[in-house]
Design an enzyme around this catalytic site. Structure first.
Site, mmCIF file in Angstrom:
data_model
loop_
_atom_site.group_PDB
_atom_site.id
_atom_site.type_symbol
_atom_site.label_atom_id
_atom_site.label_comp_id
_atom_site.label_asym_id
_atom_site.label_seq_id
_atom_site.Cartn_x
_atom_site.Cartn_y
_atom_site.Cartn_z
ATOM 1 N N VAL A 12 0.670 -1.110 -0.198
ATOM 2 C CA VAL A 12 0.328 0.274 -0.304
ATOM 3 C C VAL A 12 1.023 0.948 -0.322
ATOM 4 O O VAL A 12 0.886 2.309 -0.943
ATOM 5 C CB VAL A 12 -0.917 0.214 0.871
ATOM 6 C CG1 VAL A 12 -1.746 1.769 0.873
ATOM 7 C CG2 VAL A 12 -1.595 -1.039 1.684
ATOM 8 N N THR A 35 9.242 -5.902 5.667
ATOM 9 C CA THR A 35 7.952 -7.312 4.982
ATOM 10 C C THR A 35 7.877 -6.311 3.587
ATOM 11 O O THR A 35 7.284 -6.674 1.782
ATOM 12 C CB THR A 35 6.488 -7.717 5.104
ATOM 13 O OG1 THR A 35 6.651 -5.936 5.604
ATOM 14 C CG2 THR A 35 6.765 -8.338 6.439
ATOM 15 N N VAL A 57 10.557 1.859 12.786
ATOM 16 C CA VAL A 57 10.117 2.905 13.659
ATOM 17 C C VAL A 57 9.688 2.409 14.845
ATOM 18 O O VAL A 57 9.119 3.649 16.002
ATOM 19 C CB VAL A 57 8.135 2.762 13.250
ATOM 20 C CG1 VAL A 57 8.456 3.273 11.434
ATOM 21 C CG2 VAL A 57 7.798 1.506 13.228
ATOM 22 N N TYR A 143 -1.541 -8.448 15.758
ATOM 23 C CA TYR A 143 -1.888 -7.126 14.731
ATOM 24 C C TYR A 143 -3.187 -6.979 15.371
ATOM 25 O O TYR A 143 -3.102 -4.908 15.273
ATOM 26 C CB TYR A 143 -1.989 -8.207 13.597
ATOM 27 C CG TYR A 143 -1.932 -7.283 12.751
ATOM 28 C CD1 TYR A 143 -0.705 -6.665 12.450
ATOM 29 C CD2 TYR A 143 -3.785 -7.383 12.190
ATOM 30 C CE1 TYR A 143 -2.185 -5.831 11.454
ATOM 31 C CE2 TYR A 143 -4.233 -6.300 10.798
ATOM 32 C CZ TYR A 143 -3.154 -5.478 10.487
ATOM 33 O OH TYR A 143 -2.725 -4.934 9.350
ATOM 34 N N THR A 173 -7.572 -5.777 1.184
ATOM 35 C CA THR A 173 -6.816 -4.311 -0.401
ATOM 36 C C THR A 173 -5.414 -5.852 -1.112
ATOM 37 O O THR A 173 -4.921 -6.390 -0.163
ATOM 38 C CB THR A 173 -6.323 -3.269 0.121
ATOM 39 O OG1 THR A 173 -7.330 -2.830 0.888
ATOM 40 C CG2 THR A 173 -5.811 -2.509 -0.917
ATOM 41 N N ARG A 184 -1.801 -13.732 1.626
ATOM 42 C CA ARG A 184 -2.902 -13.478 1.540
ATOM 43 C C ARG A 184 -3.496 -13.871 0.394
ATOM 44 O O ARG A 184 -2.807 -14.452 -0.187
ATOM 45 C CB ARG A 184 -3.147 -11.971 1.621
ATOM 46 C CG ARG A 184 -2.555 -11.433 2.732
ATOM 47 C CD ARG A 184 -2.636 -9.882 2.774
ATOM 48 N NE ARG A 184 -1.816 -9.260 2.294
ATOM 49 C CZ ARG A 184 -1.170 -7.843 2.827
ATOM 50 N NH1 ARG A 184 -2.345 -7.365 4.066
ATOM 51 N NH2 ARG A 184 0.213 -7.357 2.478
HETATM 52 P P1 NAD Z 1 3.230 -4.442 3.531
HETATM 53 O O1 NAD Z 1 4.118 -5.691 4.939
HETATM 54 O O2 NAD Z 1 2.998 -4.509 2.702
HETATM 55 O O3 NAD Z 1 3.664 -3.102 3.820
HETATM 56 C C1 NAD Z 1 3.908 -2.052 5.498
HETATM 57 C C2 NAD Z 1 5.203 -1.880 5.061
HETATM 58 O O4 NAD Z 1 6.270 -1.481 6.530
HETATM 59 C C3 NAD Z 1 6.853 -2.812 4.269
HETATM 60 O O5 NAD Z 1 7.897 -2.113 3.564
HETATM 61 C C4 NAD Z 1 7.515 -3.403 5.421
HETATM 62 O O6 NAD Z 1 9.096 -3.525 5.527
HETATM 63 C C5 NAD Z 1 7.296 -2.212 6.492
HETATM 64 N N1 NAD Z 1 7.572 -1.572 7.690
HETATM 65 C C6 NAD Z 1 6.830 -3.045 8.836
HETATM 66 N N2 NAD Z 1 7.547 -3.102 9.814
HETATM 67 C C7 NAD Z 1 8.627 -2.272 10.295
HETATM 68 C C8 NAD Z 1 8.896 -1.165 11.328
HETATM 69 N N3 NAD Z 1 9.257 -1.373 12.589
HETATM 70 N N4 NAD Z 1 9.917 0.329 10.893
HETATM 71 C C9 NAD Z 1 9.743 0.410 9.026
HETATM 72 N N5 NAD Z 1 8.723 -0.197 8.441
HETATM 73 C C10 NAD Z 1 8.154 -1.314 8.853
HETATM 74 O O7 NAD Z 1 2.146 -4.324 4.274
HETATM 75 P P2 NAD Z 1 0.558 -3.537 3.547
HETATM 76 O O8 NAD Z 1 -0.688 -4.336 2.778
HETATM 77 O O9 NAD Z 1 1.178 -2.579 2.538
HETATM 78 O O10 NAD Z 1 -0.002 -2.630 4.894
HETATM 79 C C11 NAD Z 1 0.220 -1.646 4.614
HETATM 80 C C12 NAD Z 1 -0.220 -0.749 6.009
HETATM 81 O O11 NAD Z 1 -1.497 -1.052 5.765
HETATM 82 C C13 NAD Z 1 0.007 -1.536 7.463
HETATM 83 O O12 NAD Z 1 -0.218 -0.417 8.508
HETATM 84 C C14 NAD Z 1 -1.014 -2.595 7.335
HETATM 85 O O13 NAD Z 1 -2.133 -2.708 9.005
HETATM 86 C C15 NAD Z 1 -2.151 -1.748 7.271
HETATM 87 N N6 NAD Z 1 -3.494 -2.862 6.095
HETATM 88 C C16 NAD Z 1 -3.223 -3.261 5.041
HETATM 89 C C17 NAD Z 1 -4.715 -4.262 4.698
HETATM 90 C C18 NAD Z 1 -3.885 -4.550 3.334
HETATM 91 O O14 NAD Z 1 -5.367 -5.118 3.207
HETATM 92 N N7 NAD Z 1 -2.979 -4.530 2.708
HETATM 93 C C19 NAD Z 1 -5.445 -3.794 4.890
HETATM 94 C C20 NAD Z 1 -5.369 -3.865 6.374
HETATM 95 C C21 NAD Z 1 -4.752 -3.473 6.931
HETATM 96 N N1 UDP Z 2 -7.802 -17.700 2.238
HETATM 97 C C1 UDP Z 2 -7.658 -19.575 1.706
HETATM 98 N N2 UDP Z 2 -6.810 -19.672 1.085
HETATM 99 C C2 UDP Z 2 -5.670 -19.240 1.307
HETATM 100 C C3 UDP Z 2 -5.476 -17.954 1.766
HETATM 101 C C4 UDP Z 2 -6.390 -16.818 2.667
HETATM 102 O O1 UDP Z 2 -9.085 -19.558 1.711
HETATM 103 O O2 UDP Z 2 -4.421 -19.318 0.238
HETATM 104 C C5 UDP Z 2 -8.578 -17.211 3.239
HETATM 105 C C6 UDP Z 2 -8.277 -17.112 4.465
HETATM 106 O O3 UDP Z 2 -8.748 -18.097 5.816
HETATM 107 C C7 UDP Z 2 -9.417 -16.014 5.041
HETATM 108 C C8 UDP Z 2 -9.332 -14.692 3.509
HETATM 109 O O4 UDP Z 2 -8.704 -16.476 2.616
HETATM 110 O O5 UDP Z 2 -11.023 -16.531 5.289
HETATM 111 C C9 UDP Z 2 -8.861 -13.503 3.611
HETATM 112 O O6 UDP Z 2 -7.650 -14.345 4.145
HETATM 113 P P1 UDP Z 2 -6.021 -12.835 3.942
HETATM 114 O O7 UDP Z 2 -4.792 -13.368 4.832
HETATM 115 O O8 UDP Z 2 -6.520 -12.740 2.988
HETATM 116 O O9 UDP Z 2 -6.869 -11.669 5.135
HETATM 117 P P2 UDP Z 2 -7.393 -11.931 6.647
HETATM 118 O O10 UDP Z 2 -8.506 -11.193 5.735
HETATM 119 O O11 UDP Z 2 -7.405 -13.305 6.796
HETATM 120 O O12 UDP Z 2 -6.798 -10.580 7.048
#
Ligand code: NAD
Ligand code: UDP
Length: 314
Positions: A12, A35, A57, A143, A173, A184
């Protein structure tokens, strides 16, 4: 305008950096690459208004910025269960350092929270007023609970120091640059289909999720930060278009490779049974709603993964 994006090398975060640069901001991306990936920044590193700071951070940092997006945290269930302590601290201690930074330089602040703070919800769809149903002791707690604490600390700084802060609860997302190894749903199923492997559905696939395309999400993040009147607001950002996991698997199979099987694997502990955002508030206050239809977003995502898997190192 100088904007700090923590976690800017992630899925993101890298899209957000791109969007902010396109809008004219100077962007400071802070990341420890736990990550995230350098390849996510490939298109940004030479940009004259883009700076990269390799930093964790959980250690304080002194910077002068106008806005802080705090996204740094492992985000997938696989990633945060591999790094539970780092996850808990990124959202608690990391939040503390970034809130102090925002306070000290008078910056706006946005905390990237998650739909996981609703846990396995008893209210459906989830509105921002719902307090959630979270297991504080389970494997997802590092988390969920640290995000809940990050929200609480944001409100402390808002009340105690009049910080210009807001909270966004991001729902699932997907899109290009999601990590194919982070376990995911979309990265797993798309890479499986492209490799001709069976698609793994956990449980019976009746659990639901609502998937938002990443471009829609980062547009919402920018609006939540910079729209006037959002101080103290909490927004769900996600796509209310809800489907079962089995339906997603069937659609990905149809789009990518109709010859692969769907296989069923055990449901992980505390896997929420349903999830769909009520986005009335974001619609009304930000004028935001998702625009990219699922099939179109998935098609773009599939093309990105196809190119990634064709690279020699994949
Ligand atoms: P991601 O793992 O791709 O990105 C997270 C980034 O944070 C990575 O680049 C990682 O290296 C960095 N990071 C982790 N710990 C760190 C630290 N201690 N110091 C500095 N950098 C650090 O994940 P994402 O999907 O891009 O998620 C970004 C944010 O959005 C997160 O806070 C996540 O909780 C939130 N979020 C994402 C989703 C989604 O579906 N992608 C859903 C809900 C919330
Ligand atoms: N899931 C699945 N197969 C996979 C990965 C995930 O069936 O290979 C399911 C998981 O059990 C959950 C949903 O897909 O019910 C979304 O999982 P994800 O890890 O993407 O995010 P979550 O919403 O659980 O944080």
């Amino acid at each position: 305008m100088r904007v700090l994006v923590t976690g800017g090398a992630g899925f993101v975060g890298s899209h957000l950096c791109e969007r902010l640069l396109a809008g004219g901001a100077t962007v400071l991306c802070l990341d420890n690459f736990s990550t995230g990936a350098r390849r996510n920044l490939a298109g940004l590193l030479g940009h004259p208004r883009f700076e990269l700071l390799e930093h964790d951070v959980t250690a304080p940092v002194a910077l002068a910025v106008d806005a802080v997006f705090h996204l740094a945290s492992p985000a997938s269930p696989v990633a945060y269960q591999q790094q539970p302590e780092a996850t808990a601290l990124a959202n608690s201690l990391g939040s503390l350092h970034l809130l102090r930074l925002a306070r000290d330089c008078g910056a706006r602040y946005l905390f990237a929270s998650t739909s996981e703070i609703y846990g396995d919800p008893t209210e459906h769809p989830q509105r921002e007023t719902y307090w959630g149903n979270v297991n504080p002791l389970g494997p997802r707690a590092c988390y969920d609970e640290s995000k809940r604490f990050g929200e609480a600390l944001t409100m402390v700084y808002l009340r105690e120091y009049q910080l210009d802060a807001r909270i966004v609860r991001i729902f699932n997302t997907y899109g290009p640059r999601s990590d194919p190894r982070d376990g995911r749903l979309v990265p797993n199923l798309v890479t499986q289909a492209l490799r001709g492997e069976p698609l793994t559905v956990y449980g019976d696939g009746s659990q639901t999720r609502s998937l938002c395309y990443v471009d829609d999400l980062v547009r919402g993040l920018e609006l939540a930060m910079f729209t006037e009147g959002t101080r103290g607001a909490v927004f769900n950002l996600g796509n209310p278009d809800e489907h079962t996991v089995l339906e997603y698997a069937e659609l990905i199979r149809e789009l990518v490779n109709p010859r692969v099987d769907i296989v069923f694997r055990p449901l992980p502990a505390d896997d929420p049974t349903r999830r769909r955002p009520d986005i009335t508030r974001a619609r009304e206050q930000l004028g935001w709603q998702p625009q990219v239809p699922l099939r179109e977003g998935l098609a773009r995502t599939v093309e990105w993964f196809r190119a990634l898997l064709a690279e020699p190192s994949a």
